[in-house]
Design an enzyme around this catalytic site. Structure first.
Site, PDB file in Angstrom:
ATOM      1  N   ASP A   1      -7.746  -2.163   3.603  1.00 51.55           N
ATOM      2  CA  ASP A   1      -9.145  -2.106   3.172  1.00 51.55           C
ATOM      3  C   ASP A   1     -10.076  -2.828   4.161  1.00 51.55           C
ATOM      4  O   ASP A   1      -9.752  -3.922   4.634  1.00 51.55           O
ATOM      5  CB  ASP A   1      -9.205  -2.807   1.808  1.00 51.55           C
ATOM      6  CG  ASP A   1     -10.508  -2.560   1.086  1.00 51.55           C
ATOM      7  OD1 ASP A   1     -11.404  -1.948   1.681  1.00 51.55           O
ATOM      8  OD2 ASP A   1     -10.611  -2.986  -0.084  1.00 51.55           O
TER       9      ASP A   1
ATOM     10  N   TRP B   1      -2.880   5.303  -0.512  1.00 51.69           N
ATOM     11  CA  TRP B   1      -3.871   5.880  -1.444  1.00 51.69           C
ATOM     12  C   TRP B   1      -4.018   4.907  -2.623  1.00 51.69           C
ATOM     13  O   TRP B   1      -3.216   4.899  -3.535  1.00 51.69           O
ATOM     14  CB  TRP B   1      -3.383   7.246  -1.913  1.00 51.69           C
ATOM     15  CG  TRP B   1      -4.348   7.991  -2.778  1.00 51.69           C
ATOM     16  CD1 TRP B   1      -4.698   7.690  -4.063  1.00 51.69           C
ATOM     17  CD2 TRP B   1      -5.080   9.178  -2.437  1.00 51.69           C
ATOM     18  NE1 TRP B   1      -5.605   8.612  -4.546  1.00 51.69           N
ATOM     19  CE2 TRP B   1      -5.851   9.534  -3.572  1.00 51.69           C
ATOM     20  CE3 TRP B   1      -5.161   9.983  -1.296  1.00 51.69           C
ATOM     21  CZ2 TRP B   1      -6.678  10.663  -3.587  1.00 51.69           C
ATOM     22  CZ3 TRP B   1      -5.982  11.096  -1.323  1.00 51.69           C
ATOM     23  CH2 TRP B   1      -6.737  11.424  -2.447  1.00 51.69           C
ATOM     24  N   ASP B   2      -5.082   4.111  -2.575  1.00 52.52           N
ATOM     25  CA  ASP B   2      -5.258   3.041  -3.547  1.00 52.52           C
ATOM     26  C   ASP B   2      -6.192   3.484  -4.679  1.00 52.52           C
ATOM     27  O   ASP B   2      -6.949   4.471  -4.545  1.00 52.52           O
ATOM     28  CB  ASP B   2      -5.843   1.819  -2.814  1.00 52.52           C
ATOM     29  CG  ASP B   2      -5.511   0.504  -3.494  1.00 52.52           C
ATOM     30  OD1 ASP B   2      -5.021   0.525  -4.627  1.00 52.52           O
ATOM     31  OD2 ASP B   2      -5.768  -0.557  -2.872  1.00 52.52           O
TER      32      ASP B   2
ATOM     33  N   ASN C   1      -8.329   1.154  -7.718  1.00 46.95           N
ATOM     34  CA  ASN C   1      -8.389  -0.232  -8.166  1.00 46.95           C
ATOM     35  C   ASN C   1      -9.186  -0.515  -9.429  1.00 46.95           C
ATOM     36  O   ASN C   1      -9.826  -1.564  -9.524  1.00 46.95           O
ATOM     37  CB  ASN C   1      -8.919  -1.099  -7.024  1.00 46.95           C
ATOM     38  CG  ASN C   1      -7.833  -1.348  -6.007  1.00 46.95           C
ATOM     39  OD1 ASN C   1      -6.765  -1.860  -6.334  1.00 46.95           O
ATOM     40  ND2 ASN C   1      -8.073  -0.953  -4.765  1.00 46.95           N
TER      41      ASN C   1
ATOM     42  N   CYS D   1      -0.739   3.645  -4.617  1.00 38.66           N
ATOM     43  CA  CYS D   1      -1.056   2.251  -4.903  1.00 38.66           C
ATOM     44  C   CYS D   1      -2.157   2.245  -5.951  1.00 38.66           C
ATOM     45  O   CYS D   1      -3.019   3.126  -5.973  1.00 38.66           O
ATOM     46  CB  CYS D   1      -1.561   1.584  -3.617  1.00 38.66           C
ATOM     47  SG  CYS D   1      -2.037  -0.141  -3.843  1.00 38.66           S
TER      48      CYS D   1
ATOM     49  N   GLY E   1      -3.937  -1.142  -7.239  1.00 38.95           N
ATOM     50  CA  GLY E   1      -3.879  -2.592  -7.397  1.00 38.95           C
ATOM     51  C   GLY E   1      -2.417  -2.994  -7.499  1.00 38.95           C
ATOM     52  O   GLY E   1      -2.019  -3.682  -8.427  1.00 38.95           O
TER      53      GLY E   1
ATOM     54  N   ASP F   1       4.287   5.930 -11.296  1.00 40.20           N
ATOM     55  CA  ASP F   1       4.825   6.915 -12.228  1.00 40.20           C
ATOM     56  C   ASP F   1       5.347   8.112 -11.450  1.00 40.20           C
ATOM     57  O   ASP F   1       5.063   8.277 -10.261  1.00 40.20           O
ATOM     58  CB  ASP F   1       3.742   7.326 -13.231  1.00 40.20           C
ATOM     59  CG  ASP F   1       2.508   7.896 -12.547  1.00 40.20           C
ATOM     60  OD1 ASP F   1       2.607   8.987 -11.953  1.00 40.20           O
ATOM     61  OD2 ASP F   1       1.437   7.247 -12.577  1.00 40.20           O
TER      62      ASP F   1
ATOM     63  N   ASP G   1       0.841  -6.014  -6.510  1.00 39.24           N
ATOM     64  CA  ASP G   1       0.052  -6.908  -5.658  1.00 39.24           C
ATOM     65  C   ASP G   1       0.660  -8.299  -5.638  1.00 39.24           C
ATOM     66  O   ASP G   1       0.215  -9.157  -4.877  1.00 39.24           O
ATOM     67  CB  ASP G   1      -1.393  -6.995  -6.173  1.00 39.24           C
ATOM     68  CG  ASP G   1      -2.258  -5.917  -5.537  1.00 39.24           C
ATOM     69  OD1 ASP G   1      -1.787  -5.251  -4.602  1.00 39.24           O
ATOM     70  OD2 ASP G   1      -3.409  -5.744  -5.988  1.00 39.24           O
TER      71      ASP G   1
ATOM     72  N   GLU H   1      10.934 -18.810  12.971  1.00 41.08           N
ATOM     73  CA  GLU H   1      10.614 -17.736  12.014  1.00 41.08           C
ATOM     74  C   GLU H   1      10.554 -16.376  12.716  1.00 41.08           C
ATOM     75  O   GLU H   1      10.956 -15.360  12.161  1.00 41.08           O
ATOM     76  CB  GLU H   1       9.279 -18.035  11.322  1.00 41.08           C
ATOM     77  CG  GLU H   1       9.398 -19.150  10.284  1.00 41.08           C
ATOM     78  CD  GLU H   1       8.047 -19.598   9.746  1.00 41.08           C
ATOM     79  OE1 GLU H   1       8.001 -20.059   8.600  1.00 41.08           O
ATOM     80  OE2 GLU H   1       7.027 -19.504  10.481  1.00 41.08           O
TER      81      GLU H   1
HETATM   82  C1  DGJ Z   1      -5.139  -3.346  -3.878  1.00 45.35           C
HETATM   83  C2  DGJ Z   1      -3.853  -3.151  -3.154  1.00 45.35           C
HETATM   84  O1  DGJ Z   1      -2.770  -3.217  -4.031  1.00 45.35           O
HETATM   85  C3  DGJ Z   1      -3.738  -4.154  -2.036  1.00 45.35           C
HETATM   86  O2  DGJ Z   1      -2.511  -4.053  -1.402  1.00 45.35           O
HETATM   87  C4  DGJ Z   1      -4.871  -3.924  -1.082  1.00 45.35           C
HETATM   88  O3  DGJ Z   1      -4.731  -2.677  -0.488  1.00 45.35           O
HETATM   89  C5  DGJ Z   1      -6.193  -4.041  -1.804  1.00 45.35           C
HETATM   90  N1  DGJ Z   1      -6.246  -3.191  -2.955  1.00 45.35           N
HETATM   91  C6  DGJ Z   1      -7.327  -3.710  -0.894  1.00 45.35           C
HETATM   92  O4  DGJ Z   1      -8.510  -3.667  -1.540  1.00 45.35           O
END
Ligand code: DGJ
Length: 729
Positions: free
Chosen positions: A367, A477-478, A480, A526, A528, A534, A548, A614
């Site tokens: 993002d 592809w989010d 939120n 994705c 959030g 699903d 997340d 590391e």
């Molecule tokens: C929610 C996602 O799960 C995160 O990994 C990240 O891409 C944020 N959104 C970005 O806004």
């Protein structure tokens, strides 16, 4: 032939390798459910009992038979309004306002191969591996028909179900409820296992006895949700991972859903599953059809691990699609937790350079690369590059990343719009909101009306323009927020109840077009994290960001729950920095890595912050992951502990020829002066000899399964476990 039909008796028997599903249309044409469970080789109707139960009425045509009641017998697809007072599968209001359907058997149809469903994702299979049975039911008064569809993948012990509702008469009918399945368990006596949670803590397993009344697991959020998952397991009280009977059901749907389970007055159990009726209605005019989403069913008489294997196999091979479904997934590095919105092309390139040295295969730009997006208050919808951040443009950045030997992926949240965006200023009417009401904001964003063709076209063009102009290999592809304020200017007032489902149909249409037009791009779902984890999304995106929450301790619980139905390859799992950004917990790097290896692996940190040691450790982790990757994704997965109750999380992967075994996990809290814990392995060949790579010690498969292997002596909390065995004769 997995489908056996006795035409005279109007009885149907679906057989799979180990299971059997039976139903029968009786003398009144009522389709009774007879059996789903172990393959007994016998007609199981003898188990059905017909008591005369007070206040459970009788259908008119049953005459004097006081014991013939729809309210007490197992039914295949029960309709409301005609005397079955338990959960119903369908409810329809006719043009005269009455609400009843009396569905009776009309006929059947079979074909080779698996049916598909218009506009909806579903299990697919070729003609040699699947068969379809369709049973036609018709309301005795109206011309409303229901086709019950059964897909049989007999070698996989999988049966799918879906229903098509058709209006063939001149009056419109309004569906108030149209579940995908109704499944009766006349013998009852079951417990249910469901998967609940919240943002950053999804799919936590909960097992509970069924008590008289109704249990429910559902979402009304417009998405399958973090809070409940459209999957459920019913099992006998003694069922464990290795023993006992259990049934699984997974709905292939990404929107609001409902699973309800009723334990009735006679202790029988009924389950219904499908689109959530609380936010659904659908008008069917003459000649129109309604297609319900599909449910995948499986039964195991050998405990939950076999059930999980059945679902992993069918979802990986027959739901996920595209060139990546079985491919080795790239190890990726995602800049989200490394930079959040605060990055430019220089920073991304430096992450890519460091990552290349570690053995990472792909940089994912998360993002913040587009529009005026410097925090979560603006920019969604403006899918053009922010040249204040990516100064030379995206193509040039991607080329530079490519020249370092890394592929490049990019983040979108296509379904959303920020009020502070060019898109919203130009098309405020494209956002979902009810006229004269202020919409709910969530993360300061609104949802685009995906029921509209012009909105879908805009999204398609925006995403495809980026994918065409730069050499992008991956899209995240989010999505939120939860959706409310359902209203679309495109729909008439009486059709507004159709909008939540039409939104999902629009989403699927868009994903279908993009994934088929860009077959070389790997799409990762994705919401959030795992808010839309699903089987519907897995049809388009073979992997989904699991949560997340990247804290490895909490992830053991999230991934444990997810593993009951969803294949390991479908879980996006990354190593992140410590102290963890969600919990503040510090877990050793090695433990974070073994937990993230149980999925599609990657990193979510700034590699320039790694110490020299590391850096070496991460290189070693990536090398090991690449060595184990095929085993992890193609092998059988065994849950060897229950991380909710135990002080450790341990799981294993066993190759299908049983010659490779990888045991991984984490001991949570170290205790002084205790014996080391033996863990019994599963799925090995008892007579094979297995050598433990790290010590060279040899064990028989029987020893490892009956006696087990000792977990390492831990030192400090969150101690990693990894043991790799190979077999020899
Ligand atoms: C929610 C996602 O799960 C995160 O990994 C990240 O891409 C944020 N959104 C970005 O806004």
């Amino acid at each position: 032939m997995p489908i056996r039909i006795n035409e005279q008796e109007k009885s149907f028997c679906i057989e799979t390798e180990n299971t059997m599903y039976q139903m029968k249309a009786d003398e009144y044409g009522v389709l009774k459910h007879i059996w789903y469970g172990e393959h007994t080789g016998c007609d199981m109707e003898y188990l059905l009992d017909y008591p005369d139960v007070g206040f459970s009425g009788n259908i008119y045509d049953a005459g004097n038979k006081r014991n013939y009641s729809l309210d007490t017998m197992p039914l295949e697809y029960s309709a409301s309004g005609i005397g079955d007072f338990r959960l119903s599968a369908i409810s329809a209001v006719h043009s005269d306002g009455s609400n009843a359907l009396d569905l009776r058997y009309q006929g059947y149809f079979t074909k080779k191969g698996k049916y598909s469903i218009m506009g909806l994702p579903c299990v697919y299979a070729d003609e040699d591996t699947a068969e379809t049975l369709e049973i036609l039911l018709k309301d005795i008064t109206s011309n409303i028909t229901v086709i019950l569809k059964y897909g049989v993948l007999d070698k996989l012990d999988i049966i799918t179900r879906s229903a098509v509702i058709m209006n063939s008469w001149k009056y419109p009918v309004t569906l108030k409820k149209a579940f995908s399945i109704c499944l009766d368990f006349p013998q009852g006596n079951l417990e249910w296992v469901h998967f609940h949670g919240r943002h950053a803590m999804e799919r936590i397993v909960e097992r509970a006895p069924l008590i008289h009344g109704i249990a429910e697991s559902s979402s009304e959020r417009g998405a399958s949700s973090h809070q409940q998952n459209p999957s459920v397991l019913l099992c006998d009280k003694n069922c464990t991972e290795e023993n006992g009977s259990c049934f699984g059901a997974v709905l292939i749907y990404s929107g609001s859903f409902q699973t309800k389970i009723e334990c009735d007055q006679l202790d029988q159990v009924r389950m219904v599953m499908g689109i959530n009726p609380k936010s659904f209605s659908w008008i069917l005019k003459e000649g129109e059809k309604f297609y319900t989403p599909e449910v995948i069913l499986s039964y195991s008489g050998k405990g939950m691990q076999v059930l999980s294997h059945n679902f992993h196999r069918v979802i990986r091979n027959n739901v996920c699609r595209g060139k990546y479904k079985l491919a080795e997934r790239s190890v990726l590095i995602n800049n989200w937790e490394a930079t959040y919105y605060d990055f430019d092309d220089k920073k991304l390139l430096s992450i890519a350079k460091d990552a290349a040295r570690l053995g990472v295969d792909m940089l994912v730009i998360d993002d913040g690369w587009f529009g005026k997006r410097n925090d979560d208050r603006s920019g969604l919808g403006d899918w053009f590059v922010n040249e204040n951040k990516i100064k030379e443009g995206l193509c040039s950045l991607v080329e530079k990343v490519r020249s370092l030997g890394l592929k490049c992926g990019i983040w979108f949240e296509p379904e959303m719009v920020s009020e502070d965006s060019i898109l919203y200023r130009e098309h405020p009417d494209w956002a979902i909101k009810i006229p004269n009401r202020k919409p709910m904001r969530s993360r300061f964003q609104l949802v685009l009306d995906l029921t509209r063709q012009d909105v879908r076209d805009y999204i398609y063009n925006s995403v495809s323009r980026i994918l065409k102009c730069a050499d992008i290999s991956y899209v995240k592809w989010d999505m939120n927020r939860s959706i409310c304020d359902w209203y679309s200017a495109e729909l008439s007032p009486e059709r507004q109840g159709e909008m939540p489902h039409r939104y999902i149909l629009g989403l699927y249409e868009l994903l279908e077009k993009l994934t088929s037009d860009f077959p070389d791009v790997l799409f990762e779902g994705c919401s959030g994290g795992g808010g839309r984890f699903d089987a519907g999304m897995l049809y388009y995106c073979p992997q989904i960001w699991c949560s997340d929450n990247t804290d490895a301790y909490e992830r053991t619980k999230i991934q444990y729950g997810t593993s009951f139905f969803y294949p390991i390859s479908s879980m996006g799992t990354h190593v992140s920095a410590v102290p963890n950004h969600q919990t503040g917990r510090t877990i050793p790097l090695e433990s974070r890595a073994v937990v993230a290896m149980a999925g599609s692996f990657g990193y979510e940190l700034d590699p320039s912050t790694l110490s020299q040691q590391e850096t070496l450790d991460v290189r070693n982790q990536i090398r090991r992951y690449k060595k184990y990757r095929t085993l992890i994704h193609n092998g059988f997965y065994y849950r060897l502990s229950n991380p909710i109750d135990d002080n450790y999380a341990v799981w294993s992967f066993v190759s299908s020829d049983r010659t490779q075994v990888l045991v991984q996990g984490m001991i949570f809290h170290t205790k002084a002066n205790v014996l080391r814990t033996p863990i019994k392995l599963r799925g090995l060949s008892p007579d094979k000899k297995y050598i433990l790579e790290s010590s060279g010690q040899v064990y028989t498969g029987k020893a490892l399964m009956e006696g087990g292997i000792l977990l390492p002596r831990s030192w400090g909390d969150y101690y990693p476990v990894e043991m790799y065995f190979t077999a020899f004769l």
